[in-house]
Scaffold this motif. Sequence first.
Motif, mmCIF file in Angstrom:
data_model
loop_
_atom_site.group_PDB
_atom_site.id
_atom_site.type_symbol
_atom_site.label_atom_id
_atom_site.label_comp_id
_atom_site.label_asym_id
_atom_site.label_seq_id
_atom_site.Cartn_x
_atom_site.Cartn_y
_atom_site.Cartn_z
ATOM 1 N N PHE B 333 0.806 -1.218 0.000
ATOM 2 C CA PHE B 333 0.000 0.000 0.000
ATOM 3 C C PHE B 333 0.839 1.267 0.000
ATOM 4 O O PHE B 333 0.327 2.339 -0.210
ATOM 5 C CB PHE B 333 -0.939 -0.002 1.206
ATOM 6 N N THR B 334 2.136 1.128 0.277
ATOM 7 C CA THR B 334 2.933 2.341 0.374
ATOM 8 C C THR B 334 4.102 2.364 -0.609
ATOM 9 O O THR B 334 4.733 3.395 -0.774
ATOM 10 C CB THR B 334 3.501 2.505 1.799
ATOM 11 N N ALA B 340 -1.411 1.222 -5.663
ATOM 12 C CA ALA B 340 -2.076 2.182 -4.771
ATOM 13 C C ALA B 340 -1.446 3.566 -4.886
ATOM 14 O O ALA B 340 -2.138 4.577 -5.048
ATOM 15 C CB ALA B 340 -2.022 1.685 -3.321
ATOM 16 N N VAL B 341 -0.119 3.602 -4.812
ATOM 17 C CA VAL B 341 0.581 4.883 -4.892
ATOM 18 C C VAL B 341 0.373 5.516 -6.268
ATOM 19 O O VAL B 341 0.082 6.714 -6.381
ATOM 20 C CB VAL B 341 2.089 4.685 -4.607
ATOM 21 N N THR B 344 -3.131 6.909 -6.813
ATOM 22 C CA THR B 344 -3.300 8.169 -6.084
ATOM 23 C C THR B 344 -2.594 9.305 -6.811
ATOM 24 O O THR B 344 -3.132 10.418 -6.926
ATOM 25 C CB THR B 344 -2.746 8.025 -4.653
ATOM 26 N N GLY B 359 -5.857 8.331 -0.900
ATOM 27 C CA GLY B 359 -4.866 7.933 0.099
ATOM 28 C C GLY B 359 -5.529 7.452 1.371
ATOM 29 O O GLY B 359 -5.132 6.438 1.950
ATOM 30 N N TYR B 362 -6.995 3.958 0.673
ATOM 31 C CA TYR B 362 -5.985 2.893 0.670
ATOM 32 C C TYR B 362 -5.441 2.680 2.077
ATOM 33 O O TYR B 362 -5.111 1.554 2.460
ATOM 34 C CB TYR B 362 -4.851 3.216 -0.306
ATOM 35 N N SER B 366 -5.383 -0.825 3.932
ATOM 36 C CA SER B 366 -4.125 -1.409 4.415
ATOM 37 C C SER B 366 -4.272 -2.010 5.800
ATOM 38 O O SER B 366 -3.431 -2.801 6.240
ATOM 39 C CB SER B 366 -3.027 -0.343 4.437
ATOM 40 N N ASN B 599 0.106 4.134 7.160
ATOM 41 C CA ASN B 599 0.138 3.738 5.760
ATOM 42 C C ASN B 599 -0.386 4.811 4.822
ATOM 43 O O ASN B 599 0.156 5.012 3.732
ATOM 44 C CB ASN B 599 -0.611 2.418 5.564
ATOM 45 N N LEU B 603 1.880 6.451 1.941
ATOM 46 C CA LEU B 603 1.401 6.433 0.565
ATOM 47 C C LEU B 603 1.420 7.831 -0.048
ATOM 48 O O LEU B 603 1.890 8.026 -1.172
ATOM 49 C CB LEU B 603 -0.014 5.850 0.556
ATOM 50 N N ASN B 606 4.900 8.901 -0.923
ATOM 51 C CA ASN B 606 5.433 8.290 -2.130
ATOM 52 C C ASN B 606 4.702 8.710 -3.398
ATOM 53 O O ASN B 606 5.298 8.738 -4.477
ATOM 54 C CB ASN B 606 5.442 6.764 -1.992
#
Lengths: 671, 671
Positions: B333-334, B340-341, B344, B359, B362, B366, B599, B603, B606
């Motif tokens: 997730f991150t 996911a990243v 986003t 974010g 997610y 997570s 998380n 996220l 990142n």
Amino acid sequence: MGWEIVSLVFGAISIGIAAYFFAWTMKQTNGNPVMEEFSKAVQEGAAAYLKRLFQALGLLAGIIAIIILVTLGWQKAVAYLAGAACSASAGYVGMYIATRANARVAWAARQGLKKAFPVGFNAGAVMGFAMVGVALIGMTLIYMIFGSPDVVLGFSFGASSLALLAKAGGGIYTKTADIGADLVGKVEFNLAEDDPRNPAVIADNVGDNVGDVAGMGADIFDSYVASVVAVMVLGYELYSKQADGVNFVVLPLVLGAAGVLSSLIGMLFVRTGEGNDPGRGLNMGTYATTAVFALLTLGIVFMLGFDQPMGIFWPTFAGLVAGIIIGVTSDKFTDIDQQAVQHTANSANTGPALVILDGFSYGLLSIVPSILGICVAMVASWFLAEHFGLAGTYGVSLAAVGMLSITGMVVASDAYGPIVDNAKGCAEAGHENEETIAVCDRLDAAGNTAKAITKGFAIGAAALTVLALFAAYAETVDVNVLDLKTPGVVVGLFLGAIMPPLFSALTILSVSRNAFSMVAEIRRQFREIPGLLEGKAKPDSKRCVDIAARGALKELIIPGLLAFIAPILVGLVLGKNALGGFLAGSIVTGIVFALLMANAGGLWDNAKKFIEDGAHGGKGSEAHKAAVVGDTVGDPFKDTAGPSLNTLITVMSLVATVFGPAITSIALLSL
Amino acid sequence: MGWEIVSLVFGAISIGIAAYFFAWTMKQTNGNPVMEEFSKAVQEGAAAYLKRLFQALGLLAGIIAIIILVTLGWQKAVAYLAGAACSASAGYVGMYIATRANARVAWAARQGLKKAFPVGFNAGAVMGFAMVGVALIGMTLIYMIFGSPDVVLGFSFGASSLALLAKAGGGIYTKTADIGADLVGKVEFNLAEDDPRNPAVIADNVGDNVGDVAGMGADIFDSYVASVVAVMVLGYELYSKQADGVNFVVLPLVLGAAGVLSSLIGMLFVRTGEGNDPGRGLNMGTYATTAVFALLTLGIVFMLGFDQPMGIFWPTFAGLVAGIIIGVTSDKFTDIDQQAVQHTANSANTGPALVILDGFSYGLLSIVPSILGICVAMVASWFLAEHFGLAGTYGVSLAAVGMLSITGMVVASDAYGPIVDNAKGCAEAGHENEETIAVCDRLDAAGNTAKAITKGFAIGAAALTVLALFAAYAETVDVNVLDLKTPGVVVGLFLGAIMPPLFSALTILSVSRNAFSMVAEIRRQFREIPGLLEGKAKPDSKRCVDIAARGALKELIIPGLLAFIAPILVGLVLGKNALGGFLAGSIVTGIVFALLMANAGGLWDNAKKFIEDGAHGGKGSEAHKAAVVGDTVGDPFKDTAGPSLNTLITVMSLVATVFGPAITSIALLSL
């Protein structure tokens, strides 16, 4: 035949009242042709969506009914279908009148507040009374025919199944349209809210009706039925061997009848003058209803001849008081005149990040007073009941019924909100003058004032109802203790705790995904339809309506299935103790996240309004842009995920109670 | 005298290793004069803050020690102070070396990755080994002197009290500075991260050291000690009457000794070549440490002569495996390379609102794999223990120790992160060339890669530790059952559940308030100091450092007191069952919110970096601005509130366990 006849009669009266207000509302002038056109587009969009939704849900309800038929017998399957059908029809009626009242309110607003206000409120009352009537008649008939509260549980399950999907689907629909319309219309093209050039405006207004009216209606219908059924089941399990045992079962039906009468009397107090705040009128109605209901309850507990009438009265009364307290305190975090909203608005001067952080933090803080209120209501109703020699769990279930008995009035005030909100859209579409639109604005603001109190009732009642259902679960599957020191209960607790966050994540991501498509479509229309921005060409609203509807239905599948399958899986694999822990965990995080999301969302909305009212540079300032980000984030919080969580935990509690005895007896492990 | 001597010896060895790496690091070249000046400013700021923090905490610890002295006797008061002092000294050592290593890493980076990497890692190892050594010696001595695990509980309570305030205070400090620096420097004046013209850059770098180094160190110190103490207390309560009972008590100390040895061996695997990813080197070290520790554990359980050695080994091993699994799954997730990243980041094209919504969603998602991992670890360790005839709760506590025994290695990798992050600041301040800064960037990225695994250990271990402490509470206050069907337990559950959201709200609001002052100060400096923006004048960094420090300390008071007073109040008013429910509720929402915040924050960070790496228009694009909003919101999530929650629930569990017997016996009610 006994007291249940009273419930049937008042159910019929309630429907009669609804019919009267329906006819009254339809007789009002329907606005000018432009308004009519706008209103018609909204009607068509809403009807088309509900039709598709009910088709899909009909299929699902059919499948579940077959499962019930095979595993639990035909009686419960019939009750299940009846519950689903009643819930659907209540939502449909609400939507039907709401989409027809909007233009009528807008037209009446030309003649001022005093003329317009009753149109909005009476239209809301149609839904309130229709819903209570249908629920009372449905539950009473099922109980009279089958003679067992256990079968009425099936009715409640049907209502909840439908409510969950109607609420979540409506929430996804309305926020897809709203966010899409805002992100492109307001932010990129600087259009006002409800500007008819915006291709997503119709979809946005349809969304208000399918989400805030039909969805909310199904949701409260579900809580109302569940609270009554919880009392019936507990009354039956605990007292059926007593001589006056049946009175413990029919009591909530009679209280429902009293609720109809008190809502009717309370409506007489809903009035407003030209210079007054109509929000106060709505709240006066709620307070009056509450007072009348308390008095009637006092009469009923003596009339039904309980050994300990005050042991019935006080817990019910505690619920009523707690509902008001929760509403008033949580209002501190979302009211536009309070420090939380204004502090957040002030942070908007540094950009959107601190707006989000502040709103989220105040949302977290707002959990505290509400949960303290729920705890006090629970402990008070428990010990008041025990003090008079009754079971504490029965007391808690009475507190929930106490809060929900005034549902007629609560729903009327609640449905009023989206109706007058839509009226403003009509007025803008009909190019009404400033004054008329100002009247619509004031009507709209009143809806928000009233919402605080009714929301308190909804949250408090949902919490107490699920606690009562939790007790009902424990009684029906015969759990002796649910010991937090055993691994099964702890694992269940954790597994239950992840359900509300998971459900929230899935629905918010749905909104985000759909809004993304909507944004692309709106941008495309502004790019490809010549003259649209100049107001010389019409937008293709139908495509936007279609995107919102298709998306909402598709995105419902996974979170919907989850709610039904998860408790069954936990029960089948880990056994009845783990399933008990599962329900407790889901109730705890469900209430926490529901409060967080509802209140943070409301706060962001009002922080934006506070700036729009002129603070920090007003509309168009950098602070305003930052506040709009907060509002957009808050939209799916307060209108999609947050309000679905109450229904989610109710559905899971009902799944566990209805299927619990069957599945936990064949569990793989028994932790 | 028995096996505890082994623990003392390895404690001493651990400190020796730390001393060796300390000397080695200090021998490295300290960079050019500009770097030295930068580094010195950070050192002074960090030392000044820690001095003030420890003065304030010293006062608090003194008061609590007096309360313990009066209510529970001098032995526990002494143990309490020793725990607080050990925790403080471990944090101080870490901060001391970290603020001196930064310029040295930056200087070494001129010669490439291969030369710079060991400087950063060895400096981190100073803290890792110092901490483990101090903890082992402290706990063992207290146990040898007083002969009772109950007194060691006091040591753990001291460590946790300090950790909570160090972590939360550091978190508030670091994010005040970071957000302030970003909002004005990056957003308004378009300065790069760590641009020396920005008045808050020194404060920001000080924050990294007091928050991510000293605070994180105190936090892991606290978990480490608590996990060992939980095993000791449960071992004593459950097995002290057995012939080999004492082995169940000293076991975790011996496992700690094994942890020192395995971390030392694991360090040999931490190496990197010029072209390699140093993150893989760090992870290799963790894996190697884990494998060696598993082997050593196998030896120990036979050596100590348990009747059922495998009943000890398997639960410990289950903890190790679960730690890795939790780390790897939550990484999905991150991680910057995952869906996911990137999803986003893509949403950033529509502005900040969808970035926040995605974010947050997610982050909610997570929670699921991590909690499933915790559940599996708990159930597995419980039943593995029971399978061999041991108590399930003892098995769960062993799993926690299993995860935390490799703390030396985990902390070394963790402290490496902020050290190399600071090194980049030094390099920028020292006007190093692109190549050197690129090396620093790669070192920094490696820290993030390693963080995923170590974070998995930290979260999983904290969860299992508090579950073990929960069992220890139940044993010490003699609760027979904690029945979720009773109102006391349910009320406790709800009250406990509101603590983590409340604590989070208070700390995030603190950050927001402080950042607001910081923003004003930075704007003032750019306005009033002529030539600052052109680089001709120096900023007044001290004022910014002062704002961050004063604010952090002031804001700590209320959340800090809450953590100590709330469990005592619940125990005093509602009794031991409610207090048990309270702990369970706080554990559930504590873990849920800790995962969500950590998380989601990671996220957003990142997603911003992904855009900075060139996606969606790269730096300066509208998408980048939207992603920066997400990152700013995520800052206090992941570095202030989120990581404090683990400590919060540990402190509350310890307060309940230490004071439980005294307060619940005189409780007002007993629900």
